[in-house]
Write an enzyme that holds these catalytic residues in place. Structure first.
Site, short mmCIF file in Angstrom:
data_model
loop_
_atom_site.label_atom_id
_atom_site.label_comp_id
_atom_site.label_asym_id
_atom_site.label_seq_id
_atom_site.Cartn_x
_atom_site.Cartn_y
_atom_site.Cartn_z
N HIS A 124 0.81 -1.22 0.00
CA HIS A 124 0.00 0.00 0.00
C HIS A 124 0.84 1.27 0.00
O HIS A 124 0.33 2.36 -0.28
CB HIS A 124 -0.99 0.00 1.17
N GLY A 151 3.30 6.46 8.07
CA GLY A 151 4.69 6.69 7.68
C GLY A 151 5.60 5.58 8.16
O GLY A 151 6.68 5.37 7.59
N ASN A 152 5.18 4.86 9.20
CA ASN A 152 5.93 3.68 9.66
C ASN A 152 5.69 2.47 8.76
O ASN A 152 6.44 1.49 8.82
CB ASN A 152 5.53 3.29 11.09
N SER A 153 4.63 2.52 7.95
CA SER A 153 4.26 1.37 7.12
C SER A 153 5.43 0.93 6.25
O SER A 153 6.06 1.75 5.58
CB SER A 153 3.08 1.73 6.23
N LEU A 193 -7.92 -24.80 -0.70
CA LEU A 193 -8.74 -25.99 -0.51
C LEU A 193 -10.09 -25.90 -1.21
O LEU A 193 -10.66 -26.91 -1.60
CB LEU A 193 -8.97 -26.26 0.98
N GLY A 194 -10.62 -24.69 -1.34
CA GLY A 194 -11.95 -24.55 -1.94
C GLY A 194 -13.06 -24.85 -0.97
O GLY A 194 -14.00 -25.59 -1.29
N VAL A 195 -12.96 -24.27 0.24
CA VAL A 195 -14.00 -24.44 1.25
C VAL A 195 -14.33 -23.09 1.86
O VAL A 195 -13.53 -22.16 1.84
CB VAL A 195 -13.57 -25.41 2.38
N VAL A 196 -15.53 -22.99 2.40
CA VAL A 196 -15.91 -21.87 3.25
C VAL A 196 -15.96 -22.41 4.67
O VAL A 196 -16.61 -23.42 4.93
CB VAL A 196 -17.28 -21.28 2.84
N ILE A 197 -15.25 -21.76 5.58
CA ILE A 197 -15.16 -22.25 6.96
C ILE A 197 -15.71 -21.22 7.93
O ILE A 197 -15.88 -20.05 7.59
CB ILE A 197 -13.70 -22.60 7.33
N ASP A 213 0.13 -7.65 1.45
CA ASP A 213 0.57 -6.25 1.54
C ASP A 213 2.10 -6.16 1.55
O ASP A 213 2.68 -5.35 2.28
CB ASP A 213 -0.01 -5.58 2.79
#
Length: 475
Positions: A114, A215-217, A272-276, A144
Site C-alpha cells: 500500500h 509513515g511507519n508502514s 482448498l476450496g471451502v468456506v469455513i 501487503d
C-alpha cells in the site's frame, strides 16, 4: 524485645533484596542496536500524476463543489470555462510516504504494497540522505508486501530473523518515518502472535504495543539481536494515531512472498476450496467435540480440491500435517503456505468420529467467484411447529444455482425458535442436527425429532453463503 528486633532486621533485609532486584531489572539498552541497524532502513516516497479538471480557470479560483447536491454541482461544472480543444489539462502530483529496509547488498528493498501501489515514481532515501530511484519488482496485495530494486553494490542490509520463534512478551523495536520524521525509533513488546484481521486471510499478524503511526508502514520490526522479525503494516486506531495496537507481517511470510516475486513476479498459494467458520461452544457440543477448536466446513466448492479429496460439509478440521487448527483463521494461514499440488493430511471430526483425510492442495484462484443466490419458489409447503418455519422444496434450477442436492427453502418465518435465531424467508436449510436435508419432508421429520435442552446445529445458505448456527429447544 528480641522478637521485635529480629522482625526489624528481617524487614530491612527484605527491603535490601527488593532494592537489589529493582536495580538489576533494567530496561533493555537500544543505543548500540539502533546504530547497528539504522543504515539499512530507508524512507520511501512516491509520486503519482493525477489529471485535474480541464478548465481554463486557475485551481485556486474554482469554487468548492464537493458539498453541493449532484444537480447543483453539475450545473456549476457546466458553467466553468473549459480549455481550448487540443490543450492538455494540468496534472497534480500525489505523494505518499512510508518506510522500508534493504534485504541485500545489491539493492533489494522490502516495504508494504500500500506504500507503493499505483505509483508512477518511487524514490528510496538512504540514511545518508542520498536518493535512489527504485523499480517495482513485484507486489502482493493479499499480504501487503512489495519488493523494490535500486541500483547499488555493497549497500547496508538487515539481518533476517525467524518470526516463527518469536515469543509473546519479547522486546521488539521499530524504525521508520512516522509523519515524515525519518529514522524515528520506538520500542515495545510482542503482545500476541497469529492475529487475524478482517479481510486479511493469509497473514498471521504479529501484534505489538510499539508506537506505529502513518509513515511507519513498510518499516522493519527488530528483535534484540538486531534481526528483522516483521514488517510494520497496520494499526488499530479510532483517532488516526497510535493506540497501543500495532500489527506486523511476520518476516517468514514476507520473505516467502519476496522470493516468489523475485523469481516470477507473482505469488502462488495453496487453496482448498471451502468456506469455513469458527467453532464456538454450542457448535462444539453439537458436533461432539470436547472443546471449541478447529475449522468447521460450512461449504465445499464444486470441483475444488476439497471436494475432490472427499471433504464434506459439517466436517471439523482439527489439524493439517500435524499442525493444530486452534481457531478457524489458522487454516487459511497454513494452506496458503502450501505449494499447489502438494498433498496434505487433515485430521477431521465427521459424525462424532475422528478420521484422517489425505488430499491434494490446489492453486488459489486470482479472483473468487460469487455463488449464485436462490429466489423464492412456490410449491407444496411443509411446516414444523416446533421451529416455527414453513419450508418448500427447491426447484431443480435453484439447486443447480446453489450447487446443492435437495435442501429446504424457508418460505415463511413465524413466531418461535426460528425467528429468535435470525432465520429469514429465502434461507435454505441443508443440514439439521448433523443430518442432510434433501427435501422439505425430510426437514419436517428431522425437526420433529430434535432433542430438547441440547445444542443443535443447522447449516443455512443465505444469498449463496453457507454458515452453521446453533440453538436449543426448551421443554
Amino acid at each position: 524485645m528480641r522478637t521485635l528486633k529480629h522482625a526489624m532486621l528481617s524487614l530491612a533485609a527484605l527491603l535490601l533484596a527488593v532494592q537489589a532486584l529493582v536495580a538489576n531489572a533494567q530496561l533493555p539498552e537500544f543505543t548500540e542496536l539502533v546504530e547497528q541497524v539504522s543504515p539499512a532502513v530507508v524512507n520511501i516516497s512516491t509520486r503519482q500524476a493525477i489529471p485535474t479538471q480541464a478548465t481554463a480557470v486557475p485551481p485556486q479560483m474554482l469554487p468548492d463543489l464537493e458539498g453541493l447536491p449532484p444537480i447543483f454541482r453539475e450545473f456549476f461544472e457546466r458553467s466553468i470555462p473549459q480549455l481550448p480543444q487540443g490543450q492538455a489539462p494540468r496534472q497534480r502530483q500525489a505523494q505518499s510516504l512510508g518506510s522500508g529496509f534493504i534485504i541485500s547488498g545489491d539493492g533489494y528493498v522490502l516495504t508494504n504494497n500500500h506504500v507503493v501501489a499505483d505509483a508512477d515514481e518511487i524514490i528510496v532515501r538512504l540514511s545518508d540522505r542520498s536518493e535512489l530511484e527504485a523499480k517495482l519488482v513485484g507486489a502482493d496485495p493479499r499480504t501487503d508486501v512489495a519488493l523494490l530494486k535500486v541500483e547499488g553494490k555493497g549497500l547496508p542490509a538487515v539481518k533476517l530473523g525467524r518470526s516463527e520463534v518469536l515469543k509473546v512478551g519479547e522486546w521488539v523495536l521499530a524504525i521508520g518515518s512516522p509523519f515524515g520524521f525519518d529514522h524515528s525509533v520506538t520500542a515495545g513488546i510482542v503482545s500476541a502472535k497469529g492475529r487475524s484481521l478482517p479481510n486479511e486471510n493469509y497473514v498471521p499478524f504479529i501484534q505489538t504495543d510499539v508506537a506505529i503511526n502513518p509513515g511507519n508502514s513498510g518499516g522493519p520490526l527488530f528483535n534484540l539481536d538486531g534481526e528483522v522479525v516483521g514488517i510494520n503494516s497496520q494499526i488499530f486506531t479510532r483517532s488516526g494515531g497510535f493506540m497501543g495496537l500495532s500489527f506486523a507481517i511476520p518476516i517468514d511470510v514476507a520473505m516467502n512472498v519476496a522470493e516468489q516475486l523475485k523469481a516470477g513476479g507473482k505469488v502462488n498459494r495453496g487453496w482448498l476450496g471451502v468456506v469455513i467458520q469458527e467453532v464456538n461452544k454450542d457448535l462444539a457440543e453439537s458436533f461432539g467435540l470436547d472443546k471449541p477448536a478447529g475449522a468447521l466446513v460450512a461449504q465445499v466448492l464444486e470441483n475444488g480440491p476439497a471436494a475432490k479429496g472427499g471433504l464434506q460439509v459439517g466436517d471439523v478440521i482439527l489439524s493439517m500435517n500435524g499442525q493444530p487448527i486452534v481457531v478457524s483463521a489458522d487454516l487459511p494461514h497454513l494452506v496458503g503456505t502450501i505449494k499447489p499440488g502438494a498433498r496434505v493430511t487433515l485430521d477431521i471430526v465427521r459424525g462424532g468420529a475422528r478420521k484422517k483425510l489425505d488430499l491434494a492442495v490446489g492453486a488459489l484462484p486470482e479472483e473468487g467467484e460469487a455463488l449464485a443466490g436462490a429466489a423464492g419458489q412456490e410449491g407444496p409447503a411443509r411446516s414444523s411447529n416446533r421451529l416455527g418455519v414453513t419450508v418448500v422444496d427447491l426447484s431443480a434450477e435453484q439447486q443447480r444455482a446453489l450447487e446443492v442436492e435437495g435442501g429446504a427453502l424457508i418460505r415463511e418465518v413465524q413466531n418461535g425458535p426460528a425467528a429468535l435465531i435470525g432465520l429469514r424467508p429465502g434461507d435454505v436449510i441443508t443440514h439439521l442436527n448433523n443430518e442432510s436435508i434433501d427435501s422439505a419432508r425430510t426437514f419436517g421429520k428431522v425437526a420433529e425429532a430434535l432433542p430438547k435442552n441440547r445444542s443443535v446445529s443447522m447449516r443455512v445458505l443465505r444469498q449463496g453463503r453457507a454458515s452453521f448456527i446453533t440453538f436449543k429447544l426448551s421443554e
